[in-house]
Design a protein around this motif. Structure first.
Motif, short mmCIF file in Angstrom:
data_model
loop_
_atom_site.label_atom_id
_atom_site.label_comp_id
_atom_site.label_asym_id
_atom_site.label_seq_id
_atom_site.Cartn_x
_atom_site.Cartn_y
_atom_site.Cartn_z
N UNK A 103 0.85 -1.18 0.00
CA UNK A 103 0.00 0.00 0.00
C UNK A 103 0.89 1.23 0.00
N UNK A 104 0.31 2.35 -0.34
CA UNK A 104 1.05 3.61 -0.43
C UNK A 104 0.31 4.70 0.30
N UNK A 105 1.06 5.47 1.08
CA UNK A 105 0.59 6.75 1.62
C UNK A 105 1.82 7.64 1.74
N UNK A 106 2.00 8.51 0.77
CA UNK A 106 3.20 9.35 0.62
C UNK A 106 4.39 8.47 0.23
N UNK A 107 4.63 7.39 1.01
CA UNK A 107 5.68 6.43 0.69
C UNK A 107 5.07 5.05 0.49
N UNK A 108 5.89 4.11 0.03
CA UNK A 108 5.42 2.74 -0.22
C UNK A 108 5.78 1.85 0.97
N UNK A 109 4.86 0.91 1.25
CA UNK A 109 5.05 0.00 2.39
C UNK A 109 4.64 -1.42 1.99
N UNK A 110 5.28 -2.38 2.64
CA UNK A 110 4.91 -3.79 2.49
C UNK A 110 4.55 -4.33 3.87
N UNK A 111 3.35 -4.87 4.00
CA UNK A 111 2.92 -5.56 5.22
C UNK A 111 3.10 -7.06 4.97
N UNK A 112 3.98 -7.67 5.75
CA UNK A 112 4.36 -9.07 5.52
C UNK A 112 3.94 -9.91 6.70
N UNK A 113 3.11 -10.92 6.45
CA UNK A 113 2.70 -11.85 7.50
C UNK A 113 3.57 -13.10 7.40
N UNK A 114 4.22 -13.44 8.52
CA UNK A 114 5.08 -14.63 8.59
C UNK A 114 4.34 -15.78 9.24
N UNK A 115 4.99 -16.94 9.27
CA UNK A 115 4.32 -18.15 9.74
C UNK A 115 4.14 -18.19 11.26
N UNK A 116 4.96 -17.44 12.01
CA UNK A 116 4.90 -17.51 13.47
C UNK A 116 5.53 -16.27 14.09
N UNK A 117 5.27 -16.09 15.37
CA UNK A 117 5.93 -15.00 16.10
C UNK A 117 7.43 -15.25 16.21
N UNK A 118 7.80 -16.53 16.28
CA UNK A 118 9.23 -16.85 16.36
C UNK A 118 9.95 -16.38 15.10
N UNK A 119 9.31 -16.53 13.95
CA UNK A 119 9.92 -16.07 12.69
C UNK A 119 10.07 -14.55 12.71
N UNK A 120 9.07 -13.85 13.26
CA UNK A 120 9.17 -12.39 13.37
C UNK A 120 10.36 -12.01 14.24
N UNK A 121 10.55 -12.70 15.37
CA UNK A 121 11.67 -12.41 16.24
C UNK A 121 13.01 -12.65 15.56
N UNK A 122 13.08 -13.67 14.71
CA UNK A 122 14.33 -13.92 13.97
C UNK A 122 14.62 -12.76 13.03
#
Length: 578
Positions: A103-122
């Motif tokens: 999505x874009x608002x002034x700048x471009x962004x990517x919202x990425x959903x990973x498989x687990x919270x552990x993956x986010x922490x990595x």
């Protein structure tokens, strides 16, 4: 709890219940739309694509799934959409990517959903800080892509990059629709809160939780209102409550070993105000992309207001607001019971806003919630009810329990309605119902789905489903009630006289165009015309050059100067006959 679902929260509808059953067969059935542009066709394609998607069966399940999605997600600012492949290459060695949104608002962004919270922490452990001393070294799930651009334009990723459609609702989109019901569908699908919009709002809540979890490991920032009740617009505000300790975290704990804490030194309101002040300071100083923090601590319900700059979302944060969450659950269940409920509510709300029946700020007029409750009561009062009374939807522990008892755990077990009216028929029925309703002596109950003798002299009495001793319409005064009643009558007249595609403004357009037929009793005239009769009768003081700006004359309030003499003879032209 059921397994997480890839697509949750799409509040999709079909033109009618008959269409819904046809689409849900999964046979790829498509309705033919004559002379429709691709822009008008899109909402129907979205229905066909999403109608068989897995759906949560209770508000709690939906809420849990959304919160889990948010905590498994990261937000990355990127130079442009084509750099999503670079982000993907940075993330994929650390965890499986489930969904990618752009999505874009002034700048471009990517919202990425990973498989687990552990993956986010990595991913977070792999990220680095700026070496600039002026940068505050805060760690959050909001990141910035500054390199690794070698794969830009050279590599495709194995997942579709999802984004919201760029088209926004324009009244002209309704002209080539096949009927009034189709026009209502277009209005709904161009304006309702999308999957990405819902994900971003839950993400903002989860990010605040992260920032406060050092002191309060079991705190929760919980959205309520439009974000979760099934009636949210694409640009709706985000209402949130902060709970420092959720009761479920006390289950199974050692009752003999307690945490040492400090005791509150003031009353609950004082504690709330001081706590929100501290939270506001944290948000203002340390939370990325949160701007314009305002502390409104002396209001009846103290809140913090701020804006998330990346998501372009206005946010309101308060302390525990149980009634707000409870009402959100009530409305969500109603929106899920029948695919016509949400589009009809959207249409009525949009009509009210265009015709200035309600306002953005509080006052002695009807609010969005009141309009929603009026639609609900109408659907319950139909000769063939579209939705049941609320009393049938909750599980009392004993016969004397009030409406705070829990809702049924699976709303799909509610018997389906036999009502087959399409959206157009229901919209006309709504305006006809309230044009002739006995507001003077009858009150309305959405709990029982019936009327009752009004207990006071309020112009409109609509029982609060969370407290039957309260009237949710108590703020409406007599002038605004008369305005509302007149608006119902005018809308019904316009729909009945402009129902065919022979007029330039037909169907829904006739009640949504402020300069067309749907002007709610307002007459648009040229100021020079007001003086033409004077000049013909010998008065030469009027303006004769015809170069005067157009002004809008309200027949109930006169012109802006309060002088109604010049428009009294035109009053009958603006008022419809029934």
């Amino acid at each position: 709890m059921a397994a997480p679902m890839a697509q949750v929260g799409h509040m999709m509808c079909s033109k009618t219940l008959r269409c819904f059953r046809r689409f849900s067969s999964g046979k790829g059935v498509k309705r033919k739309i004559q002379k429709s542009s691709s822009k008008v066709q899109r909402p129907i394609d979205e229905i066909i694509q999403n109608i068989t998607s897995p759906r949560p069966v209770s508000f709690q399940q939906m809420y849990h799934l959304r919160r889990q999605e948010a905590h498994r997600s990261i937000l990355v600012q990127i130079p442009s959409k084509k750099h999503i492949s670079s982000v993907y290459n940075q993330v994929k060695p650390l965890g499986k990517v489930m969904n990618i949104f752009h999505f874009s608002h002034i700048r471009d962004y990517a919202l990425i959903e990973l498989e687990s919270r552990a993956a986010v922490q990595r991913v977070l452990r792999s990220a680095s800080h700026f070496s600039n001393d002026e940068k505050i070294p805060v760690e959050s799930r909001v990141l910035l892509l500054t390199g690794g651009f070698e794969s830009v334009g050279k590599q495709t990723i194995p997942l579709p990059v999802q984004s919201d459609p760029k088209e926004k609702f324009e009244i002209s989109d309704c002209y080539n629709a096949t009927g009034l019901s189709h026009q209502i569908e277009i209005l709904y699908h161009r304006n309702h809160l999308t999957d990405l919009g819902c994900r971003l709002r839950f993400f903002v809540c989860s990010k605040l939780e992260d920032m406060l979890s050092g002191l309060f490991p079991h705190c929760a920032v919980l959205p309520f209102g439009s974000t979760v009740n099934g009636f949210g617009k694409h640009d709706c505000d985000l209402d949130m409550t902060l709970s420092l300790l959720q009761s479920e975290h006390q289950v199974g704990k050692n009752p003999n070993l307690k945490f040492m804490t400090k005791k509150r030194t003031d009353n609950e309101r004082g504690f709330t105000q001081r706590s929100l002040q501290t939270v506001a300071d944290i948000i203002e100083q340390f939370v990325p992309l949160c701007l314009g923090v305002h502390r409104i601590l002396n209001a009846r319900v103290p809140i913090i207001k701020f804006r998330n700059d990346a998501c372009n979302i206005e946010c309101d944060l308060s302390f525990s607001h149980i009634s707000g969450h409870r009402m959100s659950e009530v409305l969500w269940v109603l929106s899920e019971l029948d695919p016509r409920v949400a589009p009809l509510v959207f249409c009525v709300r949009h009509w009210a806003r265009v015709n200035e029946v309600n306002r953005k700020h509080p006052g002695p007029w009807v609010s969005n919630f009141m309009l929603t409750a009026l639609v609900v009561f109408f659907l319950q009062s139909h000769p063939q009810p579209v939705i049941p009374k609320l009393r049938t939807l909750y599980h009392p522990v004993n016969p004397h329990d009030d409406f705070s008892a829990p809702f049924m755990s699976d709303y799909t077990k509610v018997p389906k309605t036999k009502n087959t009216d399409d959206l157009g028929e229901l919209l006309k029925g709504f305006f006809a119902f309230y044009s002739s309703f006995d507001f003077q002596s009858r009150g309305m109950s959405v709990i029982e789905g019936t009327t009752f003798s009004k207990p006071d002299f309020s112009p409109v009495y609509l029982e609060n489903p969370l407290d039957v001793n309260l009237n949710v319409c108590k703020n409406i005064n007599i002038p605004e009630f008369e305005r509302l009643k007149k608006a119902f009558e005018t809308a019904l007249w316009n729909l009945e006289t402009n129902g065919e595609k022979k007029q330039r403004a037909w169907g829904l357009m006739s009640i949504l165009l402020p300069n067309g037929n749907g002007n709610n009793g307002k007459l648009h005239v040229h100021v020079g015309d007001l003086f033409s009769q004077r000049s013909e009768s010998g008065n030469q003081d009027g303006n004769q050059d015809g170069n005067v700006d157009d002004h809008q004359v309200d027949n109930q309030g006169g012109n802006q100067d309060g002088n109604q003499d010049n428009v009294s003879d035109m009053r009958t032209k603006a008022e419809p006959s029934h």
